[in-house]
Scaffold this motif. Structure first.
Motif, PDB file in Angstrom:
ATOM      1  N   GLU A  67      23.834  -8.509   6.378  1.00 23.90           N
ATOM      2  CA  GLU A  67      24.423  -7.864   6.315  1.00 23.90           C
ATOM      3  C   GLU A  67      25.289  -7.743   4.879  1.00 23.90           C
ATOM      4  O   GLU A  67      25.466  -6.409   4.286  1.00 23.90           O
ATOM      5  N   LYS A  68      26.319  -8.595   5.227  1.00 28.50           N
ATOM      6  CA  LYS A  68      27.496  -8.752   4.282  1.00 28.50           C
ATOM      7  C   LYS A  68      26.594  -9.046   2.579  1.00 28.50           C
ATOM      8  O   LYS A  68      26.643  -8.227   1.481  1.00 28.50           O
ATOM      9  N   ILE A  69      25.606  -9.638   2.648  1.00 28.97           N
ATOM     10  CA  ILE A  69      24.952 -10.438   0.934  1.00 28.97           C
ATOM     11  C   ILE A  69      24.004  -9.201   1.312  1.00 28.97           C
ATOM     12  O   ILE A  69      23.697  -8.931   0.105  1.00 28.97           O
ATOM     13  N   GLN A  70      23.363  -8.493   1.453  1.00 26.62           N
ATOM     14  CA  GLN A  70      22.730  -7.403   1.628  1.00 26.62           C
ATOM     15  C   GLN A  70      23.550  -6.384   0.816  1.00 26.62           C
ATOM     16  O   GLN A  70      22.812  -5.500  -0.374  1.00 26.62           O
ATOM     17  N   LYS A  71      24.499  -5.519   0.925  1.00 29.03           N
ATOM     18  CA  LYS A  71      25.691  -5.306   0.699  1.00 29.03           C
ATOM     19  C   LYS A  71      25.837  -5.391  -0.904  1.00 29.03           C
ATOM     20  O   LYS A  71      25.697  -4.234  -1.454  1.00 29.03           O
ATOM     21  N   HIS A  72      26.604  -6.273  -0.900  1.00 30.71           N
ATOM     22  CA  HIS A  72      26.904  -6.982  -1.921  1.00 30.71           C
ATOM     23  C   HIS A  72      25.635  -6.987  -3.431  1.00 30.71           C
ATOM     24  O   HIS A  72      25.593  -6.506  -4.458  1.00 30.71           O
ATOM     25  N   LYS A  73      24.209  -6.898  -2.903  1.00 26.58           N
ATOM     26  CA  LYS A  73      23.081  -7.205  -3.501  1.00 26.58           C
ATOM     27  C   LYS A  73      22.550  -5.479  -3.374  1.00 26.58           C
ATOM     28  O   LYS A  73      22.890  -5.476  -4.848  1.00 26.58           O
TER      29      LYS A  73
END
Length: 162
Positions: A67-73
């Motif tokens: 989810e953190k990676i998705q938010k960063h994206k």
């Protein structure tokens, strides 16, 4: 503390490194095409050192890290791509008829396509090659003739295979 904390720490570190690299590239690039070219080289290098199952493993076993990676994206990378598209249009290197908001979202959504094992089984496809092909297709689709000529120039001058 535990596996979740360890994975989150690694994800935080990698995202920070990527953010710094993107910002540095954005600041040092001669123009929008040069920025995209340098990011392509970085992405290709990153995927050479990455296990292709990383994203699916994170999504399955470490949803908070994923989810953190998705938010960063969705936030940071969206802004980087959108800014690049706006800059490229202003420089005359990208087509003037593109919509940076629509295309930045499109580009972001295609960023996880190479990890889809139903489309690109790892036994048949090199994830780095798939990624570069998808990004290049996007880049060439937004470029003006002037931008394409510049990209070809950067490719000829570069020693890394793209």
């Amino acid at each position: 503390k535990d596996k979740d904390a360890l994975v989150m720490a690694v994800v935080n570190f990698e995202l920070e490194e990527q953010s710094l690299k993107c910002t540095k590239t954005q600041e040092s690039a001669d123009n929008a095409v040069h920025e995209m070219f340098m990011l392509l080289v970085d992405i290709q290098q990153m995927f050479k050192n990455m296990n292709p199952l990383t994203m699916s493993e994170l999504a399955k076993y470490f949803p908070l890290a994923f989810e953190k990676i998705q938010k960063h994206k969705d936030v940071f990378m969206h802004q980087i791509i959108r800014d690049n598209l706006i800059k490229g249009v202003a420089e005359g290197l990208y087509r003037s008829d593109i919509d940076p908001e629509i295309l930045s979202i499109y580009r972001l959504e295609t960023s996880f396509v190479p990890f889809n094992t139903q489309l690109y089984p790892f036994s048949r496809f090199d994830i780095a090659k798939v990624t570069v092909q998808i990004i290049e297709n996007f880049i060439y689709g937004v470029m003006s003739i002037k931008g394409m000529e510049l990209m070809e120039q950067y490719k000829q001058e570069n020693t890394s295979p793209i």
